[in-house]
Design an enzyme around this catalytic site. Structure first.
Site, PDB file in Angstrom:
ATOM      1  NE  ARG A 234      -6.959   0.317  -4.387  1.00 58.68           N
ATOM      2  CZ  ARG A 234      -6.846   1.727  -4.052  1.00 58.68           C
ATOM      3  NH1 ARG A 234      -6.253   2.516  -5.437  1.00 58.68           N
ATOM      4  NH2 ARG A 234      -6.079   1.997  -3.088  1.00 58.68           N
ATOM      5  CD  GLU A 263      -0.547  -2.107  -6.208  1.00 57.15           C
ATOM      6  OE1 GLU A 263      -0.876  -2.079  -7.654  1.00 57.15           O
ATOM      7  OE2 GLU A 263      -0.732  -0.683  -5.600  1.00 57.15           O
ATOM      8  CG  HIS A 281      -0.821   2.145  -7.066  1.00 58.71           C
ATOM      9  ND1 HIS A 281      -1.387   1.183  -6.318  1.00 58.71           N
ATOM     10  CD2 HIS A 281      -1.264   3.333  -6.589  1.00 58.71           C
ATOM     11  CE1 HIS A 281      -2.904   1.780  -5.950  1.00 58.71           C
ATOM     12  NE2 HIS A 281      -2.523   2.968  -6.620  1.00 58.71           N
TER      13      HIS A 281
HETATM   14  C1  8YV Z   1      -2.094   6.332  -3.470  1.00 50.31           C
HETATM   15  C2  8YV Z   1      -4.227   5.251  -4.012  1.00 50.31           C
HETATM   16  O1  8YV Z   1      -0.275   6.057  -5.052  1.00 50.31           O
HETATM   17  O2  8YV Z   1      -6.075   6.988  -3.816  1.00 50.31           O
HETATM   18  C3  8YV Z   1      -5.660   5.831  -4.143  1.00 50.31           C
HETATM   19  O3  8YV Z   1      -6.062   5.182  -3.553  1.00 50.31           O
HETATM   20  O4  8YV Z   1      -3.916   4.339  -3.852  1.00 50.31           O
HETATM   21  C4  8YV Z   1      -3.166   6.106  -4.648  1.00 50.31           C
HETATM   22  O5  8YV Z   1      -3.848   7.777  -4.730  1.00 50.31           O
HETATM   23  C5  8YV Z   1      -2.118   5.194  -2.653  1.00 50.31           C
HETATM   24  O6  8YV Z   1      -2.588   5.546  -1.845  1.00 50.31           O
HETATM   25  C6  8YV Z   1      -0.537   6.292  -1.843  1.00 50.31           C
HETATM   26  O7  8YV Z   1      -0.095   5.718  -1.242  1.00 50.31           O
END
Ligand code: 8YV
Length: 315
Positions: A234, A263, A281
């Site tokens: 993150r 983002e 992302h």
């Molecule tokens: C995804 C993510 O892009 O798993 C996570 O925490 O940030 C990513 O896998 C996201 O959650 C999809 O919206």
């Protein structure tokens, strides 16, 4: 029997949306032009929230739903969900661990390779005719045999390190404690020390208030002008202003980033830099993994409303 009402915070692919709508009454918060009015019209009925890792659910949203029982996150990261607000009301929270681990690790390692070997520039060199007009592409940096640091040797960090071992990288890691499942890799407790011994520093820790800006100016400077920072966790794990300062002045060699503060908007300073690889992302963004994530979101919701054990509970 009536279907449970679910507040949907972000879009899902059709292969998830269709089965979700078969099992639940979905209320698409993200499509509502007036979110406050929309929420007050449905909030009493909402028993579940389906969200995405980066969108989460904040205290205001949770408190607006008096009959909320469960939040199902499409993502492993649940840092955007206000867990305290959930604990206070016994609201269950689930995420989608494991199914995305290998894809996220793959992308992290790919980013290291692409950036070190200048592959985006090399692609342009071919396409824009520079190869024919100017000759050989400028030399880039070797990967194999160098030193890698993995900040956070959880599931994703472990898979990153395993892959790096295949490139004969000398691997060390940092975390709260040494891991008995990683006997071959050096444990370096202090992130600054880890950074100092790393040509490549991978940021793979689950984000929380405690890890905010764990990669600070000191860590960034310890990676140094010949090093690279790769972030597949993150944005909040890195002090982004300090990172930008270091990239702009050359105190940090380069970075490869899949996540950004605010983002999908990102600080325009990034766009002026040629020593950073920018990714939208998408580390978990393969058909296979996203389908498995969607299935887990539904399985957790279904289990909850059937009074069964949750598959992947956070709370
Ligand atoms: C995804 C993510 O892009 O798993 C996570 O925490 O940030 C990513 O896998 C996201 O959650 C999809 O919206």
């Amino acid at each position: 029997m009536s279907k449970p009402d679910i507040l949907q915070i972000g879009p899902y692919p059709e292969w998830d949306q269709v089965p979700l709508e078969a099992g639940f009454t979905m209320h698409k918060y993200f499509e509502a032009p007036d979110k406050i009015a929309f929420l007050s019209s449905v909030s009493e009925r909402i028993r579940g929230i389906a969200t995405r890792g980066e969108l989460g659910a904040d205290r205001a949203l949770i408190e607006a739903c008096p009959n909320l029982e469960i939040i199902s996150v499409y993502g492993v990261g649940f840092d955007a969900v206000d867990l305290d607000a959930c604990r206070e009301r016994g609201i269950r929270v689930t995420n989608t661990p494991d199914v995305l681990t290998n894809d996220v690790a793959d992308l992290g390692v790919a980013m290291m390779l692409v950036q070190s070997r200048g592959m985006i520039g090399a692609e342009n060199w071919v396409r824009d005719g520079s190869w024919a007009a100017k000759g050989l592409y400028p030399l880039k940096n070797r990967v194999w045999g160098k030193r890698a640091g993995v900040l956070g040797l959880g599931r994703i960090g472990f898979e990153v390190a395993k892959r790096l071992a295949g490139f004969d990288l000398d691997i060390a890691y940092s975390g709260v404690t040494a891991k008995d499942y990683a006997p071959d890799w050096e444990f370096v407790a202090d992130p600054v020390e880890l950074a100092r011994r790393s040509d490549f520093l991978f940021v793979t820790l689950a984000a929380s208030a405690q890890t905010r800006h764990i990669v600070n100016r000191q860590v960034i400077d310890a990676v140094g002008p010949d090093g690279m920072i790769i972030n597949i966790s993150r944005a909040s794990n890195i002090d982004e202003d300090a990172l930008l300062d270091a990239l702009e002045t050359g105190r940090l060699g380069s970075a490869a980033l899949d996540v950004f503060e605010g983002e999908p908007a990102l600080n325009p300073r990034f766009l002026k830099l040629d020593n950073v690889l920018l990714q939208p992302h998408h580390a978990s963004g393969t058909f296979e993994t996203r389908k498995a994530m969607g299935q887990l979101v539904r399985d957790n919701l279904s289990a909850h409303f059937a009074g069964k054990t949750l598959q992947t509970p956070v709370l």
